[in-house]
Write an enzyme that holds these catalytic residues in place. Structure first.
Site, PDB file in Angstrom:
ATOM      1  N   LYS A  43       0.850  -1.188   0.000  1.00  0.00           N
ATOM      2  CA  LYS A  43       0.000   0.000   0.000  1.00  0.00           C
ATOM      3  C   LYS A  43       0.887   1.240   0.000  1.00  0.00           C
ATOM      4  O   LYS A  43       1.627   1.500   0.951  1.00  0.00           O
ATOM      5  CB  LYS A  43      -0.909  -0.003   1.236  1.00  0.00           C
ATOM      6  CG  LYS A  43      -1.957   1.095   1.240  1.00  0.00           C
ATOM      7  CD  LYS A  43      -2.925   0.898   2.415  1.00  0.00           C
ATOM      8  CE  LYS A  43      -4.067   1.886   2.365  1.00  0.00           C
ATOM      9  NZ  LYS A  43      -5.040   1.668   3.469  1.00  0.00           N
ATOM     10  N   ASP A 133     -13.309   3.208  11.498  1.00  0.00           N
ATOM     11  CA  ASP A 133     -13.792   3.218  10.115  1.00  0.00           C
ATOM     12  C   ASP A 133     -14.300   1.841   9.705  1.00  0.00           C
ATOM     13  O   ASP A 133     -14.002   1.353   8.614  1.00  0.00           O
ATOM     14  CB  ASP A 133     -12.669   3.670   9.176  1.00  0.00           C
ATOM     15  CG  ASP A 133     -13.192   4.055   7.789  1.00  0.00           C
ATOM     16  OD1 ASP A 133     -14.388   4.398   7.689  1.00  0.00           O
ATOM     17  OD2 ASP A 133     -12.414   3.998   6.818  1.00  0.00           O
TER      18      ASP A 133
END
Length: 532
Positions: A43, A133
């Protein structure tokens, strides 16, 4: 979708890019192989939130749980850009699976996946981490095993468990009400778990709307429609989705335990679903390539296409409505404000006496009148809520309280019930000699003065926590003008303008002692959320 790096490139030493997987505001995700042959996800962090996400990831590097996407390391490339090395999950997101089940998942799948989700969340909480989240797009299913990913918004919880946050986080459909105030702890994850359980059972989250503001307002003010869920889950979801975080489950483990008990009671009505059966179920497996049958013929399993839901963007620039203040907090704030108003009124009285503005009799009288006016404003304003068309009702209440203040001033001047004020003590100035010699007019003048002074002005505005500024001179000026007019018309004693002084002081003190929360600026844009 165009990625920065292509197949075969090695932007990070020891890893070879195979293909791009995803791209967004956070950066890019790639499927890659290490030099030793291990499959990983890389990532690349970019954007304004990169530092925030990197801090969250570093807090989770050493966490190990079968239902969490493993984070292996954080490294920087030759350009100084940070990369996160993590477990590659080849399965689908829960969001993609929910797209194929618009009326909710089979109950067996909810029984299989939700406890895993709750246990992963509880593991984070036990290690001092709140995810912040949780949403279907961050939850992956591979070979029937659920894994929670995307730790970019996770945050450590301090010993106080309630830290003020500088910005709103998460995705609006899964946001707990208290996120709008910036004060929250692991209870926001428990609320999100309740939203996810609701969505697993029904196919949609409990609240939806045309804009992010509308959805968040529903989180703040509306109760979820629990008629859509199986009756056995109504109590559990009502507790998990409670507006007050103190009324929710204390831990994610408690929520999981209660949900598992419900699943156990309903187990006789479910058809067991084996792991191998799950792997062969075309309704649950997204097949992108032909499947080889034993006879050697390639067959593609048809999957009926369905519209894909649009994930609402993370509202980093979204202005959220103010969180309703609990009743006990209002009581505490009111007590504090009342005490402080006494202190400020006392300081003002001492300063007036020290500056020889008043005599020894005037200072106590101004002090009493100021405190009385402040309390008459603060007490009702603390419990008033915004309702259209209730302004005149507020004015009448304040007018009645102002009249009570006038009666208190009469009592302070020596009046007792059944006995009118002493007319011999009345001033005989030329402007009102006839009127003020009437003792009934003295009482009527005092009651009318304070009643009209409180009824004509919108005092509740300066006590509102969402007022335009903590302190403004405009209300003080308006009070002075209105008070002066009433003084010359109604006040009994021209040589003793105590009431006027009390009104002006009150307009300042009420602002000083009332809690203040800056109002949000207008939302920069309207976010359209379409669901199908």
């Amino acid at each position: 979708m165009k990625f920065t790096y292509s197949t075969g490139q090695k932007p990070l030493d020891g890893y070879t890019i195979k293909r791009g997987v995803g791209k967004g505001g956070f950066g890019e995700v790639y499927f890659a192989l290490s030099d030793g042959g291990k499959e990983v996800a890389l990532k690349l962090l970019r954007g304004d939130q990169a530092d925030v996400e990197l801090r969250g990831i570093r807090q989770c590097l050493n966490l190990k749980h079968p239902n969490l996407v493993a984070l292996f390391d954080v490294k920087s490339d030759d350009h100084g850009q940070p990369w996160v090395i993590m477990e590659y999950v080849a399965g689908e997101t829960l969001n993609a699976i929910l797209n194929r089940h618009p009326k909710g998942l089979p109950l067996e799948l909810v029984r299989q996946w939700f406890p895993s989700l709750g246990r992963a969340c509880n593991y984070l909480h036990d290690h001092g981490i709140v995810h912040r989240d949780l949403k279907p797009a961050n939850i992956f299913v591979e070979h029937g095993i659920l894994k929670v990913g995307d730790y970019g918004l996770s945050k450590s919880m301090s010993s106080s468990h309630r830290n003020a946050q500088t910005s709103s986080v998460g995705t609006v459909h899964y946001m707990a009400p208290e996120i709008s105030s910036g004060n929250y702890d692991k209870s926001v994850d428990i609320y999100a778990l309740g939203v996810l359980l609701f969505e697993m059972l029904t196919g949609n989250p409990p609240f939806d709307g045309e804009s992010a503001q509308e959805v968040m307002m529903k989180h703040l003010m509306s109760l979820p429609d629990l008629t859509k869920v199986p009756p056995a889950f109504k109590g559990t979801l009502a507790k998990a989705l409670a507006k007050d975080p103190h009324q929710r489950f204390a831990t994610a483990a408690e929520l999981v335990k209660e949900a598992e008990a419900i699943f156990a009671d309903a187990s006789g009505e479910m058809k067991p679903l084996s792991m191998s059966g799950f792997a062969r179920n075309p309704a649950e497996v997204h097949v992108a390539t032909p499947v080889q049958r034993p006879v050697g013929r390639a067959v593609e399993i048809p999957v009926a296409p369905r519209p894909v839901r649009q994930e609402s963007p993370a509202p980093t620039a979204l202005v959220l409505p103010a969180l309703p203040v609990p009743f006990r907090v209002k009581l505490s704030e009111l007590a504090t404000s009342m005490v402080l108003s006494v202190v400020f009124a006392g300081i003002a009285g001492v300063l007036l006496a020290a500056l020889n503005v008043t005599d020894n009799i005037a200072a106590p009288s101004i002090f009493f009148q100021t405190v009385a006016v402040c309390w008459a404003i603060l007490v009702p304003a603390k419990f008033w809520t915004i309702k259209p068309g209730d302004e005149w009702g507020r004015r009448l209440v304040l007018m009645a309280l102002g009249g009570a203040v006038g009666v208190g001033v009469l009592w302070l001047d020596g009046w007792v019930p059944g006995q009118l004020p002493n007319a011999g003590e009345v001033s005989t100035d030329s402007a009102s000699t006839t009127l003020m010699r009437n003792p009934v007019a003295i009482g009527a003048g005092l009651v009318s003065f304070f009643g009209l002074a409180l009824g004509l002005l919108r005092w509740w505005k300066i006590a509102d926590r969402r007022r335009g500024a903590w302190f403004s001179f405009f209300p003080v000026l308006a009070t002075g003008v209105v008070g002066a007019l009433l003084f010359f018309v109604l006040w009994p004693w021209r040589d003793r303008p105590y009431g006027l002084a009390a009104l002006i002081l009150s307009s300042m003190i009420v602002q000083w002692v009332s809690p203040y929360q800056p109002p949000p600026p207008p939302a920069p844009r309207r976010l359209k959320l379409r669901r199908v």
